[in-house]
Write an enzyme that holds these catalytic residues in place. Structure first.
Site, PDB file in Angstrom:
ATOM      1  N   THR A  90      -2.110   8.577   1.345  1.00 22.97           N
ATOM      2  CA  THR A  90      -2.137   7.100   1.367  1.00 22.97           C
ATOM      3  C   THR A  90      -3.258   6.679   2.325  1.00 22.97           C
ATOM      4  OG1 THR A  90      -0.737   6.865   3.327  1.00 22.97           O
ATOM      5  CG2 THR A  90       0.414   7.086   1.208  1.00 22.97           C
TER       6      THR A  90
ATOM      7  N   SER B 199       9.015  10.241  10.083  1.00 23.76           N
ATOM      8  CA  SER B 199       7.882  11.144   9.859  1.00 23.76           C
ATOM      9  C   SER B 199       8.268  12.517  10.417  1.00 23.76           C
ATOM     10  CB  SER B 199       6.686  10.593  10.639  1.00 23.76           C
ATOM     11  OG  SER B 199       5.656  11.550  10.739  1.00 23.76           O
TER      12      SER B 199
ATOM     13  N   LYS C 281       8.593   6.764  16.099  1.00 27.76           N
ATOM     14  CA  LYS C 281       9.370   7.391  15.023  1.00 27.76           C
ATOM     15  C   LYS C 281      10.610   8.094  15.600  1.00 27.76           C
ATOM     16  CE  LYS C 281       6.666   6.183  11.583  1.00 27.76           C
ATOM     17  NZ  LYS C 281       7.089   5.158  10.627  1.00 27.76           N
TER      18      LYS C 281
ATOM     19  N   TYR D 113       2.890   6.750  18.364  1.00 27.04           N
ATOM     20  CA  TYR D 113       3.376   6.800  16.966  1.00 27.04           C
ATOM     21  C   TYR D 113       4.610   7.700  16.901  1.00 27.04           C
ATOM     22  CZ  TYR D 113       3.383   7.764  11.920  1.00 27.04           C
ATOM     23  OH  TYR D 113       3.741   7.907  10.601  1.00 27.04           O
TER      24      TYR D 113
ATOM     25  N   SER E 262       0.841  -1.202   0.000  1.00 29.33           N
ATOM     26  CA  SER E 262       0.000   0.000   0.000  1.00 29.33           C
ATOM     27  C   SER E 262       0.873   1.249   0.000  1.00 29.33           C
ATOM     28  CB  SER E 262      -0.865  -0.042   1.276  1.00 29.33           C
ATOM     29  OG  SER E 262      -1.576   1.154   1.463  1.00 29.33           O
TER      30      SER E 262
HETATM   31  N1  LIG Z   1       1.390   8.806   4.444  1.00 31.45           N
HETATM   32  C1  LIG Z   1       1.903   9.722   5.257  1.00 31.45           C
HETATM   33  O1  LIG Z   1       1.413  10.876   5.316  1.00 31.45           O
HETATM   34  C2  LIG Z   1       3.075   9.395   6.120  1.00 31.45           C
HETATM   35  C3  LIG Z   1       3.653  10.447   6.835  1.00 31.45           C
HETATM   36  C4  LIG Z   1       4.745  10.169   7.644  1.00 31.45           C
HETATM   37  C5  LIG Z   1       5.255   8.890   7.705  1.00 31.45           C
HETATM   38  N2  LIG Z   1       4.675   7.879   6.995  1.00 31.45           N
HETATM   39  C6  LIG Z   1       5.236   6.533   7.143  1.00 31.45           C
HETATM   40  O2  LIG Z   1       5.372   5.919   5.884  1.00 31.45           O
HETATM   41  C7  LIG Z   1       5.266   4.500   6.029  1.00 31.45           C
HETATM   42  C8  LIG Z   1       4.292   3.964   4.994  1.00 31.45           C
HETATM   43  O3  LIG Z   1       2.998   4.446   5.289  1.00 31.45           O
HETATM   44  P1  LIG Z   1       1.868   4.700   4.182  1.00 31.45           P
HETATM   45  O4  LIG Z   1       1.524   6.117   4.261  1.00 31.45           O
HETATM   46  O5  LIG Z   1       2.244   4.105   2.887  1.00 31.45           O
HETATM   47  O6  LIG Z   1       0.652   3.895   4.873  1.00 31.45           O
HETATM   48  P2  LIG Z   1      -0.292   2.693   4.397  1.00 31.45           P
HETATM   49  O7  LIG Z   1      -0.835   2.981   3.041  1.00 31.45           O
HETATM   50  O8  LIG Z   1      -1.241   2.455   5.509  1.00 31.45           O
HETATM   51  O9  LIG Z   1       0.722   1.455   4.272  1.00 31.45           O
HETATM   52  C9  LIG Z   1       1.251   0.851   5.414  1.00 31.45           C
HETATM   53  C10 LIG Z   1       1.988  -0.418   5.018  1.00 31.45           C
HETATM   54  O10 LIG Z   1       2.518  -1.012   6.211  1.00 31.45           O
HETATM   55  C11 LIG Z   1       2.181  -2.382   6.224  1.00 31.45           C
HETATM   56  N3  LIG Z   1       2.026  -2.868   7.595  1.00 31.45           N
HETATM   57  C12 LIG Z   1       1.272  -2.362   8.603  1.00 31.45           C
HETATM   58  N4  LIG Z   1       1.350  -3.153   9.692  1.00 31.45           N
HETATM   59  C13 LIG Z   1       2.177  -4.178   9.363  1.00 31.45           C
HETATM   60  C14 LIG Z   1       2.646  -5.320  10.042  1.00 31.45           C
HETATM   61  N5  LIG Z   1       2.266  -5.617  11.301  1.00 31.45           N
HETATM   62  N6  LIG Z   1       3.492  -6.162   9.403  1.00 31.45           N
HETATM   63  C15 LIG Z   1       3.872  -5.913   8.130  1.00 31.45           C
HETATM   64  N7  LIG Z   1       3.460  -4.862   7.421  1.00 31.45           N
HETATM   65  C16 LIG Z   1       2.623  -4.002   8.026  1.00 31.45           C
HETATM   66  C17 LIG Z   1       0.855  -2.476   5.463  1.00 31.45           C
HETATM   67  O11 LIG Z   1       0.719  -3.768   4.889  1.00 31.45           O
HETATM   68  P3  LIG Z   1      -0.309  -4.947   5.328  1.00 31.45           P
HETATM   69  O12 LIG Z   1      -1.540  -4.294   5.853  1.00 31.45           O
HETATM   70  O13 LIG Z   1      -0.498  -5.695   4.052  1.00 31.45           O
HETATM   71  O14 LIG Z   1       0.450  -5.736   6.344  1.00 31.45           O
HETATM   72  C18 LIG Z   1       1.076  -1.442   4.366  1.00 31.45           C
HETATM   73  O15 LIG Z   1       1.750  -2.031   3.278  1.00 31.45           O
HETATM   74  C19 LIG Z   1       4.834   4.261   7.477  1.00 31.45           C
HETATM   75  O16 LIG Z   1       5.946   3.877   8.244  1.00 31.45           O
HETATM   76  C20 LIG Z   1       4.326   5.616   7.931  1.00 31.45           C
HETATM   77  O17 LIG Z   1       4.456   5.798   9.324  1.00 31.45           O
HETATM   78  C21 LIG Z   1       3.600   8.113   6.202  1.00 31.45           C
END
Ligand SMILES: NC(=O)c1ccc[n+]([C@@H]2O[C@H](COP(=O)([O-])OP(=O)(O)OC[C@H]3O[C@@H](n4cnc5c(N)ncnc54)[C@H](OP(=O)(O)O)[C@@H]3O)[C@@H](O)[C@H]2O)c1
Length: 264
Positions: free
Chosen positions: A190, A142, A159, A155, A18
């Protein structure tokens, strides 16, 4: 250097089912890397794999970052089959609950998924990198890895912990041929807010407005890959929300006043 840096590298991406992880998988396959896609949902990963530029230069390996046995099993398999050039520690879950409303079990889950699991995986794949004297860790922190805000306590702590751990690792690996890049995204559009957990651990199940107005995944990934190829130590990528990090550094009291009014 640029995108050529990734060509023919074997790159393991956690959270590839994702959002940002999926974006990295697509872009890196296009850039000629062999990509290993990991997360809990095998079918979703297989679907993404089938759409990659070079599906035959990829592999799906399921992993649950909440479960240490699952992390150990995935690392053993990967160490037996591959020499990993780069790992993108991206799997993560966010939070939408104030401290007093958050169950301890939920806090443990966030810390395990976002920090402990990433540290465990790192320790298990590091020895082969040290042996070959090459490797690159890319870590998804983050803006909240720099600033604590309401309803993100654990969270944000998870981080912040990544910074402590991976800054230490970088220092230990000076002149080793192994690099560490920490990415600090602002809002990226996302499912992170949809999957974010409430105090009882249930998903919030709706996407925040800030996220909808956030940077597109492809834009984020393009910027991140440019910095990773330059072996940058840390990158802040996002919109005006990233200004908070600068304000905290130079005007900490001002930031406190802004943050306490955030109704996150
Ligand atoms: N989007 C933002 O605004 C933002 C901002 C700051 C930081 N981030 C960081 O970026 C990273 C990616 O986030 P995203 O925005 O792409 O969110 P997302 O769309 O919710 O994707 C999260 C991913 O993490 C995987 N995941 C969650 N729990 C897991 C577990 N127990 N074991 C293995 N995989 C797991 C999910 O896969 P499954 O459900 O298939 O396991 C999914 O592929 C995260 O670390 C997030 O904290 C995002």
């Amino acid at each position: 250097m640029g995108i050529k840096y990734f060509q023919d590298k074997t790159i393991w991406i956690t959270g590839a089912s994702s959002g940002i992880g999926e974006g990295f998988a697509r872009a890196l396959s296009e850039a000629g890397a062999y990509v290993i896609l990991s997360s809990r949902r095998e079918k979703v990963l297989q679907e993404i794999q089938s759409q990659l530029a070079f599906p035959n230069r990829s592999k799906v390996v399921t992993i649950d970052m909440e479960d240490n046995n699952s992390i150990d099993a995935a690392c053993e398999m990967i160490n037996n089959e591959f020499q990993i050039d780069m790992v993108i520690l991206n799997a993560g879950i966010s939070q939408r609950s104030r401290i007093l409303d958050t169950e301890f079990q939920t806090e443990q889950r966030i810390m395990q998924t976002n920090f402990i699991g990433a540290a465990r995986l790192t320790k298990l794949i590091l020895p082969k990198m040290v042996e070959k004297q090459k490797g690159h860790f890319v870590v998804l922190s983050s803006v909240t890895g720099k600033i604590g805000v309401p309803t993100r306590s654990m969270y944000s702590a998870s981080k912040h912990a990544l910074h402590g751990y991976f800054d230490s690792l970088r220092a230990e690996l000076t002149d080793s041929g192994i690099f560490v890049t920490i990415l600090c995204p602002g809002y990226v559009y996302t499912n992170i807010s949809k999957n974010a957990v409430l105090g009882d651990g249930a998903p919030q199940n709706s996407i925040d407005e800030n996220s909808k107005n956030g940077m597109l995944v492809d834009t984020f990934v393009e910027k991140a890959l440019k910095g990773i190829a330059k072996k940058k130590q840390e990158m802040l990528i996002g919109g005006k929300e990233t200004m908070g990090v600068v304000i905290k550094r130079f005007f900490p009291s001002l930031l406190n006043n802004i943050i306490k009014k955030v109704n996150a």
